[in-house]
Scaffold this motif. Structure first.
Motif, PDB file in Angstrom:
ATOM      1  N   GLY A 152      23.370  40.668  50.163  1.00 59.38           N
ATOM      2  CA  GLY A 152      24.359  41.749  50.028  1.00 59.38           C
ATOM      3  C   GLY A 152      23.764  42.907  49.254  1.00 59.38           C
ATOM      4  N   GLY A 153      24.533  43.968  49.120  1.00 61.58           N
ATOM      5  CA  GLY A 153      24.044  45.147  48.419  1.00 61.58           C
ATOM      6  C   GLY A 153      23.925  44.902  46.926  1.00 61.58           C
ATOM      7  N   THR A 154      24.767  44.026  46.381  1.00 62.44           N
ATOM      8  CA  THR A 154      24.838  43.867  44.927  1.00 62.44           C
ATOM      9  C   THR A 154      23.530  43.401  44.280  1.00 62.44           C
ATOM     10  OG1 THR A 154      27.181  43.431  45.189  1.00 62.44           O
ATOM     11  CG2 THR A 154      26.204  42.852  43.062  1.00 62.44           C
ATOM     12  N   PRO A 155      22.878  42.338  44.789  1.00 65.03           N
ATOM     13  CA  PRO A 155      21.696  41.843  44.044  1.00 65.03           C
ATOM     14  C   PRO A 155      20.387  42.561  44.334  1.00 65.03           C
ATOM     15  CG  PRO A 155      22.242  40.313  45.813  1.00 65.03           C
ATOM     16  CD  PRO A 155      23.243  41.428  45.891  1.00 65.03           C
ATOM     17  N   GLY A 214      27.608  37.619  44.208  1.00 65.32           N
ATOM     18  CA  GLY A 214      28.346  38.871  44.346  1.00 65.32           C
ATOM     19  C   GLY A 214      29.801  38.485  44.565  1.00 65.32           C
ATOM     20  N   ILE A 215      30.629  39.448  44.816  1.00 65.78           N
ATOM     21  CA  ILE A 215      32.031  39.134  45.122  1.00 65.78           C
ATOM     22  C   ILE A 215      32.493  40.061  46.248  1.00 65.78           C
ATOM     23  CG2 ILE A 215      32.851  40.654  43.233  1.00 65.78           C
ATOM     24  CD1 ILE A 215      35.257  38.689  42.921  1.00 65.78           C
ATOM     25  N   GLY A 216      33.194  39.503  47.221  1.00 66.60           N
ATOM     26  CA  GLY A 216      33.736  40.327  48.295  1.00 66.60           C
ATOM     27  C   GLY A 216      35.001  41.028  47.811  1.00 66.60           C
ATOM     28  N   HIS A 241      35.985  36.770  48.043  1.00 69.15           N
ATOM     29  CA  HIS A 241      35.115  35.663  48.475  1.00 69.15           C
ATOM     30  C   HIS A 241      33.859  35.574  47.604  1.00 69.15           C
ATOM     31  CE1 HIS A 241      32.714  38.110  51.750  1.00 69.15           C
ATOM     32  NE2 HIS A 241      32.161  38.253  50.573  1.00 69.15           N
ATOM     33  N   ARG A 284      27.921  47.673  58.187  1.00 72.61           N
ATOM     34  CA  ARG A 284      26.993  48.740  57.830  1.00 72.61           C
ATOM     35  C   ARG A 284      25.535  48.334  58.036  1.00 72.61           C
ATOM     36  NH1 ARG A 284      28.564  46.302  52.917  1.00 72.61           N
ATOM     37  NH2 ARG A 284      26.989  46.282  51.250  1.00 72.61           N
ATOM     38  N   LYS A 339      34.987  47.377  44.148  1.00 74.57           N
ATOM     39  CA  LYS A 339      35.244  46.054  43.583  1.00 74.57           C
ATOM     40  C   LYS A 339      36.321  46.093  42.504  1.00 74.57           C
ATOM     41  CE  LYS A 339      32.247  44.497  46.368  1.00 74.57           C
ATOM     42  NZ  LYS A 339      30.887  44.038  46.122  1.00 74.57           N
TER      43      LYS A 339
END
Ligand code: PGA
Length: 243
Positions: free
Chosen positions: A37-40, A132-134, A138, A167, A202
């Motif tokens: 994901g984009g977060t990490p 991360g968190i959706g 999630h 995306r 978020k």
């Protein structure tokens, strides 16, 4: 759950990287639970930077990824295997044989889930799990309604998740409808959990997570409240509604 409020994405990435680097230096055979994901991505960039500068070695580290799409070849740029190679593994010295990611291309997906669980169960739980968190709460691909006692399983992706991930694909229709994910119970076996959250997208889910005692399968991340060692590293925007 401990909440560390940081200024922005860069601070979140750098603080998370320090925790991982310290762990790997003090325990060179650490087991790391990794996320996509984009977060990490910023965290992985910091790990690579440290590897190049200070030579922190991943030679004895084992990694376990949370999830993988069903039906996407590992060589496909949209697979999570490819994502990990590109964003981390190709740039550090972790041996390929110590990298674990579910395989979403096998014919017998149930057997693959069992194989992955057996692999995880052979260890006593990873030392640090990155999450991360959706925006729907999630963690991994454990969508709202997933049992807290779930182990590695096949999931039908929520439409909100497919749209959020579109995306990375050319068209929404190209986003897979299924994935293999570690379950909530598998995630909770980690000795330490770092949940990262950044940005205004978020804010609402962080408000839900942090402003009530709710532990509810409709908010998968609320399962983390049952764990003894969770640190949330979130930036000002992500925490802007949680005050
Ligand atoms: P993101 O996704 O890091 O791309 O925001 C997080 C998630 O869906 O778990």
């Amino acid at each position: 759950m401990r909440v560390l409020e940081v200024r922005d994405y860069q601070d979140m990435s750098s603080i998370a990287s320090k925790i991982i680097i310290e762990k790997v230096q003090s325990k060179p055979d650490s087991k790391l639970g990794l996320a996509t994901g984009g977060t990490p991505i910023g965290l992985y960039q910091e790990l690579i930077r440290d590897y190049r500068k200070n030579g922190t070695s991943y030679e004895r580290v084992c990694t376990y990824n949370l999830d993988e799409y069903v039906g996407i070849d590992p060589e496909d740029p949209n697979s999570y295997r490819y994502f990990m190679e590109k964003n981390l593994f190709a740039h550090i010295n972790v041996p390929e044989s110590q990298v674990h990611i579910p395989d979403g291309t096998v014919e017998d997906l149930e057997a693959e889930c069992k194989r992955y669980d057996d692999e995880l169960n052979r260890r006593e739980g990873v030392d640090i799990q990155i999450l991360g968190i959706g925006s729907n709460g999630h963690i991994g691909f454990n969508e709202p309604g997933t049992s807290f006692s779930s182990h590695t399983h096949i999931v039908k992706l929520a439409e909100t998740t497919r749209k959020a991930n579109a995306r990375f694909f050319e068209r929404l229709e190209d986003v897979p409808t299924q994935a293999i994910t570690m379950g909530i119970a598998s995630i909770l076996k980690a000795k330490q959990i770092l949940l990262l959250a950044s940005g205004i997208k978020k804010a609402e889910v962080m408000r839900r997570l942090l402003t009530s005692d709710e532990v509810d399968e409709q908010l998968p991340a609320s399962a983390l409240k049952k764990h003894q060692n969770v640190t949330i590293i979130a930036d000002e925007e992500a925490l802007s509604l949680a005050k």
